[in-house]
Design a protein around this motif. Structure first.
Motif, mmCIF file in Angstrom:
data_model
loop_
_atom_site.group_PDB
_atom_site.id
_atom_site.type_symbol
_atom_site.label_atom_id
_atom_site.label_comp_id
_atom_site.label_asym_id
_atom_site.label_seq_id
_atom_site.Cartn_x
_atom_site.Cartn_y
_atom_site.Cartn_z
ATOM 1 N N THR A 50 0.628 -0.929 -0.231
ATOM 2 C CA THR A 50 0.092 0.468 -0.171
ATOM 3 C C THR A 50 1.256 1.536 0.159
ATOM 4 O O THR A 50 0.350 2.608 -0.900
ATOM 5 C CB THR A 50 -1.019 0.216 1.580
ATOM 6 O OG1 THR A 50 0.063 0.032 1.925
ATOM 7 C CG2 THR A 50 -1.859 -0.480 0.992
ATOM 8 N N THR A 51 2.276 0.907 0.500
ATOM 9 C CA THR A 51 2.378 2.102 0.928
ATOM 10 C C THR A 51 4.335 1.888 0.625
ATOM 11 O O THR A 51 4.795 0.303 1.537
ATOM 12 C CB THR A 51 2.519 3.492 1.706
ATOM 13 O OG1 THR A 51 2.626 3.037 2.843
ATOM 14 C CG2 THR A 51 0.579 4.181 2.179
ATOM 15 N N CYS A 54 5.375 0.543 4.483
ATOM 16 C CA CYS A 54 3.897 -0.352 4.470
ATOM 17 C C CYS A 54 4.972 -1.007 5.832
ATOM 18 O O CYS A 54 5.696 -1.940 5.376
ATOM 19 C CB CYS A 54 3.642 -1.213 3.716
ATOM 20 S SG CYS A 54 2.163 -2.715 4.212
ATOM 21 N N TRP A 87 1.243 1.744 -5.737
ATOM 22 C CA TRP A 87 -0.616 1.399 -4.945
ATOM 23 C C TRP A 87 -1.829 2.270 -4.938
ATOM 24 O O TRP A 87 -1.524 3.300 -4.666
ATOM 25 C CB TRP A 87 -0.485 -0.090 -4.076
ATOM 26 C CG TRP A 87 -1.456 -0.260 -4.008
ATOM 27 C CD1 TRP A 87 -2.247 -1.350 -4.855
ATOM 28 C CD2 TRP A 87 -3.009 -0.311 -3.016
ATOM 29 N NE1 TRP A 87 -3.465 -1.729 -4.273
ATOM 30 C CE2 TRP A 87 -3.705 -1.253 -2.984
ATOM 31 C CE3 TRP A 87 -2.863 1.039 -2.304
ATOM 32 C CZ2 TRP A 87 -5.080 -1.413 -2.647
ATOM 33 C CZ3 TRP A 87 -4.144 0.465 -1.031
ATOM 34 C CH2 TRP A 87 -4.917 0.446 -1.410
#
Length: 106
Positions: A50-51, A54, A87
């Motif tokens: 997601t990052t 994460c 993402w």
């Protein structure tokens, strides 16, 4: 379908067993798997999280490697983590999006 296509499909299906611990859904339907390439018995998988920060990224990467090795015909796995493209929720499969409460915008 070629043998490579069958192996790619099998790897992709096996990766559905890797669950993101924060979102509670598999990484394939969450859109984390960008590419699967088979070269001989080696699987080269490009994925994201997601990052960039994460906390589950290394856990997911390890899960992808271990999962792909479960597929008959796969002898080694190379997993590349990328954040290009970044993402975003639009990459989530529609049914999972609905389960997570993302509203569709028309």
């Amino acid at each position: 379908m070629t043998e490579h296509d069958d192996l790619i499909a099998s790897v992709r299906e096996e990766l559905r067993s890797v669950i993101d611990p924060e979102l509670g859904h598999n990484i394939v339907d969450l859109g984390f798997i960008y590419d699967i390439v088979i070269d001989g018995d080696a699987a080269h998988i490009t994925m994201t999280a997601t990052t960039p920060g994460c906390p589950a990224a290394s856990f997911l990467k390890e899960g992808v490697a271990n999962g792909a090795l479960q597929v008959p015909g796969i002898g080694s796995v190379d997993v590349t983590m990328t954040f290009d493209p970044p993402w975003q929720p639009s990459m989530i499969a529609p049914d999972v999006k609905a389960a997570l409460g993302f509203a569709e915008v028309n």
